[in-house]
Write an enzyme that holds these catalytic residues in place. Structure first.
Site, PDB file in Angstrom:
ATOM      1  N   MET A  47       9.015  -4.088  -2.938  1.00  0.00           N
ATOM      2  CA  MET A  47      10.173  -4.811  -3.991  1.00  0.00           C
ATOM      3  C   MET A  47       9.275  -4.987  -5.157  1.00  0.00           C
ATOM      4  O   MET A  47       9.923  -5.789  -6.119  1.00  0.00           O
ATOM      5  CB  MET A  47      10.687  -5.712  -3.251  1.00  0.00           C
ATOM      6  CG  MET A  47      11.545  -5.447  -1.942  1.00  0.00           C
ATOM      7  SD  MET A  47      13.090  -6.577  -1.776  1.00  0.00           S
ATOM      8  CE  MET A  47      12.432  -8.055  -1.825  1.00  0.00           C
ATOM      9  N   GLY A  48       8.244  -4.485  -5.258  1.00  0.00           N
ATOM     10  CA  GLY A  48       7.517  -4.639  -6.497  1.00  0.00           C
ATOM     11  C   GLY A  48       6.735  -5.999  -6.624  1.00  0.00           C
ATOM     12  O   GLY A  48       6.509  -6.527  -5.612  1.00  0.00           O
ATOM     13  N   HIS A  54       0.015  -5.672  -1.228  1.00  0.00           N
ATOM     14  CA  HIS A  54       0.510  -4.497  -1.074  1.00  0.00           C
ATOM     15  C   HIS A  54      -0.921  -3.448  -1.531  1.00  0.00           C
ATOM     16  O   HIS A  54      -0.542  -2.289  -0.865  1.00  0.00           O
ATOM     17  CB  HIS A  54       1.487  -4.443  -2.560  1.00  0.00           C
ATOM     18  CG  HIS A  54       2.613  -5.217  -2.484  1.00  0.00           C
ATOM     19  ND1 HIS A  54       2.583  -6.391  -3.129  1.00  0.00           N
ATOM     20  CD2 HIS A  54       3.721  -5.305  -1.622  1.00  0.00           C
ATOM     21  CE1 HIS A  54       3.967  -6.976  -2.882  1.00  0.00           C
ATOM     22  NE2 HIS A  54       4.561  -6.147  -1.888  1.00  0.00           N
ATOM     23  N   GLN A 165       1.834  -7.573   8.025  1.00  0.00           N
ATOM     24  CA  GLN A 165       1.939  -8.422   9.183  1.00  0.00           C
ATOM     25  C   GLN A 165       2.441  -9.862   8.959  1.00  0.00           C
ATOM     26  O   GLN A 165       3.190 -10.296   9.482  1.00  0.00           O
ATOM     27  CB  GLN A 165       0.426  -8.670   9.991  1.00  0.00           C
ATOM     28  CG  GLN A 165       0.607  -9.561  11.159  1.00  0.00           C
ATOM     29  CD  GLN A 165       1.339  -9.298  12.039  1.00  0.00           C
ATOM     30  OE1 GLN A 165       1.417  -8.055  12.545  1.00  0.00           O
ATOM     31  NE2 GLN A 165       2.173 -10.160  12.754  1.00  0.00           N
ATOM     32  N   LYS A 166       2.370 -10.011   7.620  1.00  0.00           N
ATOM     33  CA  LYS A 166       3.143 -11.368   6.882  1.00  0.00           C
ATOM     34  C   LYS A 166       4.581 -11.184   7.289  1.00  0.00           C
ATOM     35  O   LYS A 166       5.214 -12.405   7.837  1.00  0.00           O
ATOM     36  CB  LYS A 166       2.950 -11.491   5.593  1.00  0.00           C
ATOM     37  CG  LYS A 166       3.205 -12.878   5.162  1.00  0.00           C
ATOM     38  CD  LYS A 166       3.732 -13.084   3.785  1.00  0.00           C
ATOM     39  CE  LYS A 166       4.730 -12.362   3.406  1.00  0.00           C
ATOM     40  NZ  LYS A 166       5.714 -12.842   2.606  1.00  0.00           N
ATOM     41  N   VAL A 193      -3.022 -10.300   3.955  1.00  0.00           N
ATOM     42  CA  VAL A 193      -4.120 -10.735   3.032  1.00  0.00           C
ATOM     43  C   VAL A 193      -3.891 -12.085   2.450  1.00  0.00           C
ATOM     44  O   VAL A 193      -2.465 -12.389   2.285  1.00  0.00           O
ATOM     45  CB  VAL A 193      -4.010  -9.869   1.956  1.00  0.00           C
ATOM     46  CG1 VAL A 193      -5.307 -10.097   0.795  1.00  0.00           C
ATOM     47  CG2 VAL A 193      -4.187  -8.331   2.535  1.00  0.00           C
TER      48      VAL A 193
END
Ligand code: PAF
Length: 301
Positions: A47-48, A54, A165-166, A193
């Site tokens: 979603m930016g 990302h 995974q978050k 991350v």
């Protein structure tokens, strides 16, 4: 790396050229051409407000595929009426630059009206998995996620799609919908991350004031406390783990826990005893900002 003639926009990327496109028809045509040329398509939906989380997915996609498509679409149907759809951070130029530098080949940024044209009526619900945890706190959220993911997968036609995974519940739900709807692709779930102090990277971290930002890593500390209780102290009572998380978060006045649970990492069914593949998801409010995090533990004895 040769890339196709571009009716929209082509920019030089770190590794070749990145094409930016908004048209769903163009995206479909490009995916067909890639497949006809024997390319393997990796896909990172976003979603930016791109961050290192990302970018790690884009880099992983480049290891798994020969072409990487990143989409940029703030999906209105996954936000509740009182949620942050309008103020969700948007910076498409910066996102395009970051995606390009990470080596994306295509940036697909459809318009809302192309994804949900007037008269749009069809939604996807993954029963059971979409209404617990985040789904209970955010009614309709996963219906919106599942719907847009199916639509985007149809356009991009990837061989492999990558998720973080978050958003553990989202990843589990998408794996299930891909299996149930027989969508022909692989799902790769990549590690969360984190910032140096353990805070999981999230586009919503940008909302935090300096005090809130200092308080937010308590979520990570609570999960580490839970992990240590299971792994080192051999605690197997789910209730005790939830208590430890509550106690840890309660010590931080800027943070208020929404939920902490112990569930099966495949089915999201609540567990009383910790054994097998166990997901411990937590959600909390830091001021007006809602943050989530989790840990997965494999417990054999
Ligand atoms: O994780 C996200 O950013 C979104 O939920 C997704 C998968 C791009 C769907 O809008």
């Amino acid at each position: 790396m040769a890339i196709l003639a571009d009716p929209e926009r082509t920019q030089k990327s770190g590794e070749g050229l990145m094409e930016t496109l908004t048209s769903p028809e163009r995206m479909r045509a490009l995916a067909r051409e890639f497949r006809a040329q024997g390319e393997r398509i990796g896909y990172v939906p976003t979603m930016g407000a791109l961050h290192e989380g990302h970018l790690s997915l884009i880099r992983r996609s480049k290891q798994l595929a020969t072409r990487t498509v990143v989409s940029l679409f703030v999906n209105p149907t996954q936000f509740g009426p009182s949620e942050d759809f309008r103020k969700y951070p948007r910076n498409p130029e910066r996102d395009a630059e970051l995606a390009r530098l990470a080596g994306a080949d295509v940036l697909y940024a459809p318009r809302v009206g192309d994804v949900y044209p007037p008269g749009y009526r069809t939604y996807v619900a993954v029963e059971g998995l979409g209404t617990t945890l985040e789904g209970a706190s955010r009614p309709g959220h996963f219906r919106g996620v599942a719907t847009v993911v199916v639509k985007l997968l149809n356009r991009v036609a990837p061989h492999v799609a990558l998720f973080g995974q978050k958003d553990a519940q989202q990843a589990i739900l998408i794996k299930k919908l891909v299996r149930d709807l027989e969508v022909d692709l692989e799902i790769e779930v990549c590690p969360t991350v984190r910032e140096e102090d353990g805070l999981a990277m999230s586009s919503r971290n940008a909302y935090l004031t300096p005090e809130q930002r200092r308080a937010a890593p308590v979520l990570y500390r609570a999960l580490k406390r839970a992990e240590s209780a299971v792994v080192r102290e051999k605690e197997r009572r789910a209730e005790r783990i939830v208590d430890l998380i509550r106690e840890t978060v309660a010590a931080e006045p800027y943070v208020s826990l929404d939920y902490a649970e112990v569930v099966d990492a495949g089915t999201l069914a609540p567990l009383e005893r910790i054994e097998g593949s166990v997901l411990i998801p937590i959600a909390a409010r830091v001021g007006a900002t809602r943050l989530i995090d989790n840990v997965i533990l494999k417990v054999e004895e």
